[in-house]
Design an enzyme around this catalytic site. Structure first.
Site, PDB file in Angstrom:
ATOM      1  N   ARG A 194      39.543  10.341   4.405  1.00  0.00           N
ATOM      2  CA  ARG A 194      40.308  11.276   3.583  1.00  0.00           C
ATOM      3  C   ARG A 194      41.676  10.663   3.323  1.00  0.00           C
ATOM      4  O   ARG A 194      42.260  10.015   4.199  1.00  0.00           O
ATOM      5  CB  ARG A 194      40.465  12.632   4.277  1.00  0.00           C
ATOM      6  CG  ARG A 194      39.194  13.475   4.331  1.00  0.00           C
ATOM      7  CD  ARG A 194      38.788  14.016   2.946  1.00  0.00           C
ATOM      8  NE  ARG A 194      37.592  14.842   2.989  1.00  0.00           N
ATOM      9  CZ  ARG A 194      36.354  14.419   2.710  1.00  0.00           C
ATOM     10  NH1 ARG A 194      36.144  13.156   2.373  1.00  0.00           N
ATOM     11  NH2 ARG A 194      35.342  15.254   2.738  1.00  0.00           N
ATOM     12  N   GLU A 253      44.291  14.657  -3.794  1.00  0.00           N
ATOM     13  CA  GLU A 253      43.273  14.609  -4.875  1.00  0.00           C
ATOM     14  C   GLU A 253      43.141  15.973  -5.541  1.00  0.00           C
ATOM     15  O   GLU A 253      43.269  16.989  -4.872  1.00  0.00           O
ATOM     16  CB  GLU A 253      41.907  14.205  -4.287  1.00  0.00           C
ATOM     17  CG  GLU A 253      41.841  12.780  -3.819  1.00  0.00           C
ATOM     18  CD  GLU A 253      40.481  12.453  -3.185  1.00  0.00           C
ATOM     19  OE1 GLU A 253      39.527  13.235  -3.339  1.00  0.00           O
ATOM     20  OE2 GLU A 253      40.391  11.442  -2.498  1.00  0.00           O
ATOM     21  N   HIS A 266      37.106   8.456  -4.986  1.00  0.00           N
ATOM     22  CA  HIS A 266      36.398   9.201  -3.926  1.00  0.00           C
ATOM     23  C   HIS A 266      34.889   9.272  -4.223  1.00  0.00           C
ATOM     24  O   HIS A 266      34.323  10.358  -4.341  1.00  0.00           O
ATOM     25  CB  HIS A 266      36.981  10.627  -3.795  1.00  0.00           C
ATOM     26  CG  HIS A 266      36.516  11.347  -2.562  1.00  0.00           C
ATOM     27  ND1 HIS A 266      37.223  12.399  -2.017  1.00  0.00           N
ATOM     28  CD2 HIS A 266      35.419  11.199  -1.782  1.00  0.00           C
ATOM     29  CE1 HIS A 266      36.581  12.855  -0.959  1.00  0.00           C
ATOM     30  NE2 HIS A 266      35.472  12.155  -0.790  1.00  0.00           N
TER      31      HIS A 266
HETATM   32  N1  LIG Z   1      34.795   8.640   0.660  1.00  0.00           N
HETATM   33  C1  LIG Z   1      33.694   9.351   0.688  1.00  0.00           C
HETATM   34  O1  LIG Z   1      32.980   9.465  -0.305  1.00  0.00           O
HETATM   35  C2  LIG Z   1      33.264  10.004   1.959  1.00  0.00           C
HETATM   36  C3  LIG Z   1      34.177  10.325   2.924  1.00  0.00           C
HETATM   37  N2  LIG Z   1      33.767  10.887   4.096  1.00  0.00           N
HETATM   38  C4  LIG Z   1      34.787  11.185   5.113  1.00  0.00           C
HETATM   39  O2  LIG Z   1      34.534  10.351   6.230  1.00  0.00           O
HETATM   40  C5  LIG Z   1      34.724  11.113   7.399  1.00  0.00           C
HETATM   41  C6  LIG Z   1      33.935  10.513   8.531  1.00  0.00           C
HETATM   42  O3  LIG Z   1      32.550  10.674   8.294  1.00  0.00           O
HETATM   43  P1  LIG Z   1      31.504  10.645   9.506  1.00  0.00           P
HETATM   44  O4  LIG Z   1      31.633   9.377  10.243  1.00  0.00           O
HETATM   45  O5  LIG Z   1      30.196  10.984   8.956  1.00  0.00           O
HETATM   46  O6  LIG Z   1      32.047  11.834  10.385  1.00  0.00           O
HETATM   47  P2  LIG Z   1      31.717  12.144  11.890  1.00  0.00           P
HETATM   48  O7  LIG Z   1      32.178  13.528  12.129  1.00  0.00           O
HETATM   49  O8  LIG Z   1      30.316  11.780  12.207  1.00  0.00           O
HETATM   50  O9  LIG Z   1      32.644  11.137  12.719  1.00  0.00           O
HETATM   51  C7  LIG Z   1      34.032  11.143  12.666  1.00  0.00           C
HETATM   52  C8  LIG Z   1      34.535  10.407  13.899  1.00  0.00           C
HETATM   53  O10 LIG Z   1      35.942  10.284  13.776  1.00  0.00           O
HETATM   54  C9  LIG Z   1      36.497  10.527  15.075  1.00  0.00           C
HETATM   55  N3  LIG Z   1      37.885  10.922  14.987  1.00  0.00           N
HETATM   56  C10 LIG Z   1      38.414  12.167  14.903  1.00  0.00           C
HETATM   57  N4  LIG Z   1      39.744  12.106  14.889  1.00  0.00           N
HETATM   58  C11 LIG Z   1      40.066  10.789  14.972  1.00  0.00           C
HETATM   59  C12 LIG Z   1      41.317  10.097  14.998  1.00  0.00           C
HETATM   60  N5  LIG Z   1      42.490  10.725  14.973  1.00  0.00           N
HETATM   61  N6  LIG Z   1      41.265   8.741  15.066  1.00  0.00           N
HETATM   62  C13 LIG Z   1      40.085   8.069  15.100  1.00  0.00           C
HETATM   63  N7  LIG Z   1      38.897   8.694  15.108  1.00  0.00           N
HETATM   64  C14 LIG Z   1      38.886  10.035  15.021  1.00  0.00           C
HETATM   65  C15 LIG Z   1      35.603  11.574  15.699  1.00  0.00           C
HETATM   66  O11 LIG Z   1      35.696  11.573  17.112  1.00  0.00           O
HETATM   67  C16 LIG Z   1      34.232  11.159  15.206  1.00  0.00           C
HETATM   68  O12 LIG Z   1      33.581  10.312  16.133  1.00  0.00           O
HETATM   69  C17 LIG Z   1      34.303  12.533   7.007  1.00  0.00           C
HETATM   70  O13 LIG Z   1      34.911  13.504   7.810  1.00  0.00           O
HETATM   71  C18 LIG Z   1      34.760  12.619   5.592  1.00  0.00           C
HETATM   72  O14 LIG Z   1      36.055  13.152   5.558  1.00  0.00           O
HETATM   73  C19 LIG Z   1      32.462  11.123   4.354  1.00  0.00           C
HETATM   74  C20 LIG Z   1      31.509  10.826   3.409  1.00  0.00           C
HETATM   75  C21 LIG Z   1      31.838  10.278   2.122  1.00  0.00           C
HETATM   76  O1  LIG Z   2      30.658  13.977   2.169  1.00  0.00           O
HETATM   77  C1  LIG Z   2      31.898  13.947   2.096  1.00  0.00           C
HETATM   78  O2  LIG Z   2      32.652  14.339   3.011  1.00  0.00           O
HETATM   79  C2  LIG Z   2      32.534  13.426   0.874  1.00  0.00           C
HETATM   80  O3  LIG Z   2      33.666  13.062   0.857  1.00  0.00           O
HETATM   81  C3  LIG Z   2      31.635  13.361  -0.338  1.00  0.00           C
HETATM   82  O4  LIG Z   2      30.857  12.237  -0.381  1.00  0.00           O
HETATM   83  C4  LIG Z   2      32.361  13.480  -1.625  1.00  0.00           C
HETATM   84  O5  LIG Z   2      32.754  14.774  -1.782  1.00  0.00           O
HETATM   85  P1  LIG Z   2      32.272  15.738  -2.991  1.00  0.00           P
HETATM   86  O6  LIG Z   2      32.527  15.089  -4.272  1.00  0.00           O
HETATM   87  O7  LIG Z   2      30.816  15.994  -2.796  1.00  0.00           O
HETATM   88  O8  LIG Z   2      33.100  16.927  -2.782  1.00  0.00           O
END
Ligand SMILES: NC(=O)C1=CN([C@@H]2O[C@H](COP(=O)(O)OP(=O)(O)OC[C@H]3O[C@@H](n4cnc5c(N)ncnc54)[C@H](O)[C@@H]3O)[C@@H](O)[C@H]2O)C=CC1
Ligand SMILES: O=C(O)C(=O)[C@H](O)COP(=O)(O)O
Length: 370
Positions: A206, A235, A252
């Site tokens: 994020r 955003e 994003h």
């Molecule tokens: N750019 C994009 O299109 C996307 C962005 N995301 C973002 O990526 C993030 C991570 O995704 P996942 O790995 O699936 O989530 P997840 O919930 O499986 O893992 C997140 C990890 O980050 C750790 N964490 C929490 N606070 C932290 C900190 N201050 N410093 C370091 N690590 C910390 C947690 O302990 C956890 O192990 C999501 O929360 C979402 O915001 C996810 C999917 C797509």
């Molecule tokens: O899964 C998440 O978390 C994401 O950041 C998505 O991949 C992108 O967000 P949306 O466009 O589906 O809101």
């Protein structure tokens, strides 16, 4: 039953139509009047689902087809007895593909990593673990920082200052503002300036995890740092001065694979079916055809680049973004790029073929197999 759904969730109208009447709305504009008499609300990350939105409404189920949950006021939903879910891991492989594509597109980076340059991963969850797995398969060294996990269970975990000292730093932490390790602005000037010379910073969690103003202040004195930014503070608005300075700049979309979106939709639909005590029918066209990619390169770097970029070339997204950096109504243009995102498959779903049999195991590694 009335189900309010973000209009930008592919396949959602048909999928949720089996449970009741579906009403679509623009995610950023869903307001209290839209949900007042709704029973369920299906969103993406752009809709803040909080007391201000739901107060007095009949919504009893909230599903978000995303991995992230920072847009949900979870304490409020719990207190109100609203069942809610996200789609953990659904598009994590897509994000890893994005990182690999960036590695292939940043001049010399792939070669540097294959020669022993290290990747630092911040946030060792679904994305971080899958990224680590793929890097290991390719023989690229990496470390991770995740203060919420037990380092005795995960020996790859190290203190942040050590992880910052990597050739490439990949940010995959969720946005949190409370708790023992809030991630908001955790990458501040103090942390950023410890990055080694010629390091790459990739941010795909994020935007608010990086202190944008401090990064902007730093980059003039650190022209060596290369930036690959997919997520932005505030955003759909974004700092054009920062975007202009990026080597890779995208709106994003790291998680925007067809496969990831389909999985996210299916996960939320399954949860709603369970909530309603109904059977789920998934008539969403089934699995898509498998793309075939023929690779003819005869060095590791050539084959990896060929395979990764044939399936997903982040430079195309970056080019489209560069065209809106100085546009009027930048935020609207940012959302339009996301709304009209071209179909993109994940590497894992492709049939990668090597002309040179010695390269076959490398192609399996690109897909996460070892
Ligand atoms: N750019 C994009 O299109 C996307 C962005 N995301 C973002 O990526 C993030 C991570 O995704 P996942 O790995 O699936 O989530 P997840 O919930 O499986 O893992 C997140 C990890 O980050 C750790 N964490 C929490 N606070 C932290 C900190 N201050 N410093 C370091 N690590 C910390 C947690 O302990 C956890 O192990 C999501 O929360 C979402 O915001 C996810 C999917 C797509
Ligand atoms: O899964 C998440 O978390 C994401 O950041 C998505 O991949 C992108 O967000 P949306 O466009 O589906 O809101």
């Amino acid at each position: 039953m009335k189900i309010v759904v973000d209009e930008n969730i592919p396949g959602a109208v048909q999928c949720f139509g089996q449970f009741g009447q579906v009403v679509t709305r623009s995610g950023r504009q869903i307001g209290p009047e839209d949900v007042l008499d709704a029973d369920a609300l299906i969103v993406r990350s752009v809709t803040k689902v909080n007391q201000a939105l739901l107060n007095g409404s009949s919504v009893k189920f909230v599903g978000s087809t995303t991995i992230g949950s920072d847009h949900l006021e979870i304490d409020y939903l719990r207190a109100q007895g609203v069942r809610f879910c996200t789609a953990p891991g659904s598009n994590a492989e897509s994000v890893v593909d994005y990182v690999l594509s960036a590695i292939c597109r940043l001049d010399g980076l792939l070669e540097k990593l294959l020669a022993g340059g290290r990747v630092g991963i911040v946030g060792y969850g679904n994305v971080g673990k899958r990224l680590g797995h793929r890097l290991s398969a390719l023989g690229i060294p990496w470390l991770a920082y995740d203060p919420l996990l037990d380092p005795q269970l995960y020996t790859c975990l190290r203190p942040l200052d050590e992880v910052l000292c990597s050739s490439m730093l990949c940010l995959h932490a969720p946005l949190t503002v409370s708790g023992p390790f809030p991630s908001v602005h955790m990458l501040d000037a103090c942390a950023l300036q410890t990055m080694p010379k010629n390091a790459v910073l990739l941010s795909a969690g994020r935007g608010e995890v990086v202190a944008t103003a401090e990064l902007l202040a730093l980059i003039d004195s650190r022209p060596d740092i290369r930036l690959a930014l997919d997520v932005w503070e505030g955003e759909p608005e974004f700092a054009s001065a920062l975007a202009q300075r990026c080597a890779i700049t995208t709106p994003h979309i790291a998680g925007y694979s067809v496969d990831g979106k389909k999985t996210g939709l299916r996960m939320v639909a399954a949860e709603l079916a369970d909530f309603l005590g109904r059977d789920l029918s998934l008539d969403d066209g089934g699995e898509s055809p498998v793309p075939v990619v023929n690779c003819v390169g005869d060095s590791a770097a050539m084959v990896i680049r060929e395979a990764v970029l044939a399936v997903y070339d982040v430079a195309e997204d970056s080019k489209r973004f560069s065209e809106i950096i100085h546009a009027a109504e930048r935020g609207r243009q940012f959302d339009l790029l996301r709304k009209h995102y071209p179909p993109r498959r994940e590497l894992a779903y492709c049939d990668l073929r090597a002309a040179n049999p010695a390269m076959a195991s490398l192609l399996r590694a690109v897909q996460g197999g070892i």
